[in-house]
Scaffold this motif. Structure first.
Motif, PDB file in Angstrom:
ATOM      1  N   MET A 179       0.853  -1.183   0.000  1.00 56.85           N
ATOM      2  CA  MET A 179       0.000   0.000   0.000  1.00 56.85           C
ATOM      3  C   MET A 179       0.893   1.237   0.000  1.00 56.85           C
ATOM      4  SD  MET A 179      -2.961  -1.217  -0.196  1.00 56.85           S
ATOM      5  CE  MET A 179      -3.862  -2.747   0.112  1.00 56.85           C
ATOM      6  N   GLN A 180       0.734   2.066  -1.017  1.00 58.14           N
ATOM      7  CA  GLN A 180       1.636   3.200  -1.220  1.00 58.14           C
ATOM      8  C   GLN A 180       0.835   4.501  -1.262  1.00 58.14           C
ATOM      9  OE1 GLN A 180       4.542   2.039  -4.466  1.00 58.14           O
ATOM     10  NE2 GLN A 180       3.377   0.116  -4.332  1.00 58.14           N
ATOM     11  N   LEU A 181       0.985   5.294  -0.227  1.00 56.21           N
ATOM     12  CA  LEU A 181       0.317   6.592  -0.134  1.00 56.21           C
ATOM     13  C   LEU A 181       1.352   7.658  -0.505  1.00 56.21           C
ATOM     14  CD1 LEU A 181      -2.311   8.056   0.548  1.00 56.21           C
ATOM     15  CD2 LEU A 181      -1.582   8.128   2.942  1.00 56.21           C
ATOM     16  N   VAL A 182       1.177   8.237  -1.686  1.00 54.69           N
ATOM     17  CA  VAL A 182       2.204   9.072  -2.301  1.00 54.69           C
ATOM     18  C   VAL A 182       1.828  10.545  -2.194  1.00 54.69           C
ATOM     19  CG1 VAL A 182       3.581   9.440  -4.389  1.00 54.69           C
ATOM     20  CG2 VAL A 182       2.544   7.200  -3.951  1.00 54.69           C
ATOM     21  N   VAL A 183       2.796  11.372  -1.799  1.00 54.24           N
ATOM     22  CA  VAL A 183       2.616  12.827  -1.776  1.00 54.24           C
ATOM     23  C   VAL A 183       3.808  13.464  -2.488  1.00 54.24           C
ATOM     24  CG1 VAL A 183       1.294  12.819   0.375  1.00 54.24           C
ATOM     25  CG2 VAL A 183       3.786  13.087   0.460  1.00 54.24           C
TER      26      VAL A 183
ATOM     27  N   PRO B 213       3.716  19.101   3.460  1.00 57.14           N
ATOM     28  CA  PRO B 213       3.986  19.117   4.902  1.00 57.14           C
ATOM     29  C   PRO B 213       3.516  17.866   5.643  1.00 57.14           C
ATOM     30  CG  PRO B 213       2.121  20.534   4.390  1.00 57.14           C
ATOM     31  CD  PRO B 213       2.714  20.121   3.072  1.00 57.14           C
ATOM     32  N   ALA B 214       2.665  17.058   5.045  1.00 53.77           N
ATOM     33  CA  ALA B 214       2.130  15.885   5.746  1.00 53.77           C
ATOM     34  C   ALA B 214       3.240  14.888   6.049  1.00 53.77           C
ATOM     35  CB  ALA B 214       1.041  15.215   4.917  1.00 53.77           C
ATOM     36  N   VAL B 215       3.240  14.380   7.276  1.00 54.43           N
ATOM     37  CA  VAL B 215       4.192  13.340   7.663  1.00 54.43           C
ATOM     38  C   VAL B 215       3.473  12.040   8.027  1.00 54.43           C
ATOM     39  CG1 VAL B 215       5.948  14.968   8.436  1.00 54.43           C
ATOM     40  CG2 VAL B 215       4.216  14.157  10.059  1.00 54.43           C
ATOM     41  N   SER B 216       2.143  12.082   8.039  1.00 52.90           N
ATOM     42  CA  SER B 216       1.343  10.900   8.335  1.00 52.90           C
ATOM     43  C   SER B 216      -0.003  11.054   7.657  1.00 52.90           C
ATOM     44  CB  SER B 216       1.157  10.725   9.845  1.00 52.90           C
ATOM     45  OG  SER B 216       0.334  11.759  10.362  1.00 52.90           O
ATOM     46  N   THR B 217      -0.819  10.015   7.723  1.00 55.65           N
ATOM     47  CA  THR B 217      -2.152  10.073   7.136  1.00 55.65           C
ATOM     48  C   THR B 217      -2.966  11.210   7.720  1.00 55.65           C
ATOM     49  OG1 THR B 217      -2.022   7.667   6.955  1.00 55.65           O
ATOM     50  CG2 THR B 217      -4.168   8.664   6.580  1.00 55.65           C
ATOM     51  N   ALA B 218      -2.790  11.487   8.993  1.00 55.42           N
ATOM     52  CA  ALA B 218      -3.549  12.556   9.650  1.00 55.42           C
ATOM     53  C   ALA B 218      -3.339  13.901   8.960  1.00 55.42           C
ATOM     54  CB  ALA B 218      -3.149  12.653  11.125  1.00 55.42           C
TER      55      ALA B 218
ATOM     56  N   LEU C  36      -8.857   5.397   5.935  1.00 60.79           N
ATOM     57  CA  LEU C  36      -9.363   6.635   6.529  1.00 60.79           C
ATOM     58  C   LEU C  36     -10.138   6.344   7.810  1.00 60.79           C
ATOM     59  CD1 LEU C  36     -10.544   8.826   3.510  1.00 60.79           C
ATOM     60  CD2 LEU C  36      -8.310   8.724   4.621  1.00 60.79           C
ATOM     61  N   ALA C  37     -10.910   5.256   7.810  1.00 64.49           N
ATOM     62  CA  ALA C  37     -11.659   4.888   9.011  1.00 64.49           C
ATOM     63  C   ALA C  37     -10.708   4.539  10.153  1.00 64.49           C
ATOM     64  CB  ALA C  37     -12.597   3.725   8.713  1.00 64.49           C
ATOM     65  N   ALA C  38      -9.637   3.795   9.834  1.00 66.02           N
ATOM     66  CA  ALA C  38      -8.665   3.433  10.854  1.00 66.02           C
ATOM     67  C   ALA C  38      -7.929   4.663  11.387  1.00 66.02           C
ATOM     68  CB  ALA C  38      -7.662   2.433  10.292  1.00 66.02           C
ATOM     69  N   ALA C  39      -7.684   5.633  10.492  1.00 60.35           N
ATOM     70  CA  ALA C  39      -6.990   6.856  10.899  1.00 60.35           C
ATOM     71  C   ALA C  39      -7.919   7.841  11.592  1.00 60.35           C
ATOM     72  CB  ALA C  39      -6.355   7.519   9.677  1.00 60.35           C
ATOM     73  N   GLY C  40      -9.230   7.646  11.461  1.00 58.53           N
ATOM     74  CA  GLY C  40     -10.194   8.537  12.085  1.00 58.53           C
ATOM     75  C   GLY C  40     -10.272   9.898  11.435  1.00 58.53           C
ATOM     76  N   ILE C  41     -10.078   9.954  10.121  1.00 56.07           N
ATOM     77  CA  ILE C  41     -10.139  11.233   9.408  1.00 56.07           C
ATOM     78  C   ILE C  41     -11.065  11.116   8.204  1.00 56.07           C
ATOM     79  CG2 ILE C  41      -7.782  11.835  10.093  1.00 56.07           C
ATOM     80  CD1 ILE C  41      -6.956  11.260   7.139  1.00 56.07           C
ATOM     81  N   SER C  42     -11.452  12.255   7.675  1.00 53.68           N
ATOM     82  CA  SER C  42     -12.164  12.319   6.403  1.00 53.68           C
ATOM     83  C   SER C  42     -11.351  13.192   5.460  1.00 53.68           C
ATOM     84  CB  SER C  42     -13.578  12.893   6.580  1.00 53.68           C
ATOM     85  OG  SER C  42     -13.513  14.204   7.121  1.00 53.68           O
TER      86      SER C  42
ATOM     87  N   ALA D 255      10.804  10.114 -11.424  1.00 56.96           N
ATOM     88  CA  ALA D 255      11.899  10.560 -12.288  1.00 56.96           C
ATOM     89  C   ALA D 255      11.671  11.979 -12.795  1.00 56.96           C
ATOM     90  CB  ALA D 255      12.048   9.599 -13.464  1.00 56.96           C
ATOM     91  N   ARG D 256      10.407  12.421 -12.821  1.00 58.53           N
ATOM     92  CA  ARG D 256      10.093  13.777 -13.305  1.00 58.53           C
ATOM     93  C   ARG D 256      10.099  14.812 -12.192  1.00 58.53           C
ATOM     94  NH1 ARG D 256       5.960  10.802 -15.946  1.00 58.53           N
ATOM     95  NH2 ARG D 256       4.385  11.644 -14.512  1.00 58.53           N
ATOM     96  N   ARG D 257       9.643  14.399 -11.002  1.00 60.00           N
ATOM     97  CA  ARG D 257       9.604  15.339  -9.869  1.00 60.00           C
ATOM     98  C   ARG D 257       9.649  14.545  -8.565  1.00 60.00           C
ATOM     99  NH1 ARG D 257       7.073  17.136  -6.343  1.00 60.00           N
ATOM    100  NH2 ARG D 257       6.093  19.021  -7.145  1.00 60.00           N
ATOM    101  N   PRO D 258      10.247  15.102  -7.512  1.00 61.60           N
ATOM    102  CA  PRO D 258      10.406  14.358  -6.265  1.00 61.60           C
ATOM    103  C   PRO D 258       9.063  14.050  -5.600  1.00 61.60           C
ATOM    104  CG  PRO D 258      11.922  16.222  -6.345  1.00 61.60           C
ATOM    105  CD  PRO D 258      10.949  16.416  -7.467  1.00 61.60           C
ATOM    106  N   VAL D 259       8.910  12.831  -5.155  1.00 67.82           N
ATOM    107  CA  VAL D 259       7.749  12.408  -4.381  1.00 67.82           C
ATOM    108  C   VAL D 259       8.257  11.578  -3.200  1.00 67.82           C
ATOM    109  CG1 VAL D 259       6.174  12.387  -6.360  1.00 67.82           C
ATOM    110  CG2 VAL D 259       7.432  10.303  -5.752  1.00 67.82           C
ATOM    111  N   ARG D 260       7.362  11.308  -2.268  1.00 65.16           N
ATOM    112  CA  ARG D 260       7.706  10.418  -1.159  1.00 65.16           C
ATOM    113  C   ARG D 260       6.449   9.684  -0.705  1.00 65.16           C
ATOM    114  NH1 ARG D 260       6.309  13.138   3.672  1.00 65.16           N
ATOM    115  NH2 ARG D 260       5.853  15.355   3.319  1.00 65.16           N
ATOM    116  N   LEU D 261       6.658   8.647   0.086  1.00 70.05           N
ATOM    117  CA  LEU D 261       5.558   7.857   0.616  1.00 70.05           C
ATOM    118  C   LEU D 261       5.341   8.182   2.092  1.00 70.05           C
ATOM    119  CD1 LEU D 261       6.313   4.291  -0.849  1.00 70.05           C
ATOM    120  CD2 LEU D 261       5.096   6.197  -1.913  1.00 70.05           C
ATOM    121  N   LEU D 262       4.085   8.174   2.515  1.00 72.52           N
ATOM    122  CA  LEU D 262       3.778   8.328   3.932  1.00 72.52           C
ATOM    123  C   LEU D 262       3.745   6.956   4.591  1.00 72.52           C
ATOM    124  CD1 LEU D 262       0.915  11.014   3.902  1.00 72.52           C
ATOM    125  CD2 LEU D 262       3.381  11.349   4.172  1.00 72.52           C
ATOM    126  N   PRO D 263       4.288   6.839   5.788  1.00 71.47           N
ATOM    127  CA  PRO D 263       4.238   5.540   6.484  1.00 71.47           C
ATOM    128  C   PRO D 263       2.801   5.208   6.894  1.00 71.47           C
ATOM    129  CG  PRO D 263       5.091   7.251   7.937  1.00 71.47           C
ATOM    130  CD  PRO D 263       4.977   7.879   6.577  1.00 71.47           C
TER     131      PRO D 263
END
Length: 314
Positions: free
Chosen positions: A120-124, A129-134, A158-164, A203-211
């Motif tokens: 499961m890859q959550l990409v930003v 500024p996000a460092v987590s799903t929250a 989202l349900a597990a994280a308690g956010i919408s 390769a086109r622009r920097p991205v990262r994954l959230l844990p």
């Protein structure tokens, strides 16, 4: 499960009169190409499906790879008889067998084998500024295409994280374009590592994954042990460290209507052609472990697959 206990399990299954009758003297005859329900362009379902189709065709079993939205769509294709075999995440396959959403009624799936681990890859974007799903609460995010396993997992996440959030359902290529343009702040993808379309984006622009590992206790409490801890290796998408996330096994599935001889031929190919079934872009950490092919959880093996594994491994 140890090799010994796996063999004992297979011997026990093969010892039943029904399976013995089904598997005696089976050979694959001439038939129209099998339809293999795969996935979206740019993802590993299609890459793996094409490699498997090539190996099966070389073994005398022609296969056509069908592009789909993903796990949910693939199971719907199987239920409707439009595909003979398909790829599905274990959590989605179990939901189908239990008649849970989004299926409405039980689908009697069987497995030919456990083929690889999905990450499961959550990409930003790298500068987000996000460092987590929250940190994505209330923001525009794409949680998988309609008909995909990622879409189901996204709701569970989202349900597990308690956010919408402001959720859209985009195919992978569209989600990548939305993230790159800024019209989406994150995308969720379920697939192998590195997924080609995400590697092209990186390769086109920097991205990262959230844990995502912090959500495992809630996910397992609500949905069982189908989810487990995995780590996306360092440098999978550029110059970043390893990222702990959620993994779920991917199965090659069918319905009981698949002929035992055909299921056996597919299972045999998974074993004998295993090195040829790993996409060139894979890092090699998540693919086709012959020792775990029969580890399909609550989704039972097709009798024809059982026969093939028994024949090959005793």
């Amino acid at each position: 499960m140890t090799a010994l206990s796996r063999r004992a399990l297979l011997r026990g299954i093969l010892g039943t009169p029904v399976v013995a009758a089904l598997t005696a003297g089976c050979t694959v005859g001439a038939a129209p190409p099998l339809a293999l329900a795969a996935g979206e362009p740019g993802g590993f379902y299609v890459e793996f499906g094409e490699l498997l189709a090539s190996a099966l065709s070389a073994a005398g079993l022609p296969v056509t790879v069908v592009g789909t939205g993903g796990s949910v769509d693939n199971i719907q294709q199987l239920r409707a008889g439009r595909a003979a075999i398909g790829l599905a995440l274990t959590d989605i396959a179990q939901a189908a067998r239990n008649g849970e959403e989004p299926f409405g009624a039980p689908v009697p799936l069987q497995a030919i084998g456990r083929v690889y681990e999905n990450y499961m890859q959550l990409v930003v974007r790298a500068e987000d500024p996000a460092v987590s799903t929250a940190g994505l609460a209330g923001r525009p995010i794409s949680l998988g295409a309609l008909g995909s396993g990622a879409a189901v997992f996204g709701d569970r996440l989202l349900a597990a994280a308690g956010i919408s959030a402001d959720v859209t359902r985009r195919p992978l290529r569209d989600a990548v374009a939305a993230l790159e343009s800024g019209s989406a702040d994150a995308l969720l993808w379920s697939g192998g590592v590195p997924t080609p379309a995400l590697a092209e984006l990186a390769a086109r622009r920097p991205v990262r994954l959230l844990p995502l590992d912090e959500h495992l206790p809630q996910l397992r409490s609500r949905h069982g042990g189908v989810y487990g801890p995995v780590t996306v290796p360092a440098d999978a998408y550029g110059h970043a460290g390893p990222v702990p996330t959620v993994g779920v096994a991917n199965l090659l599935v069918c319905t009981p209507q698949l002929a035992p001889a055909t299921a056996a031929a597919v299972a045999r190919t998974l074993v004998t052609a295993a090195p040829a079934l790993v996409p060139e872009s894979a890092l090699g950490t998540q693919y086709l472990d012959q020792r775990s092919l029969i580890g399909t959880g609550e989704v039972p093996l097709h009798p024809g697959a059982v026969a093939a594994y028994r024949e090959l491994h005793g």
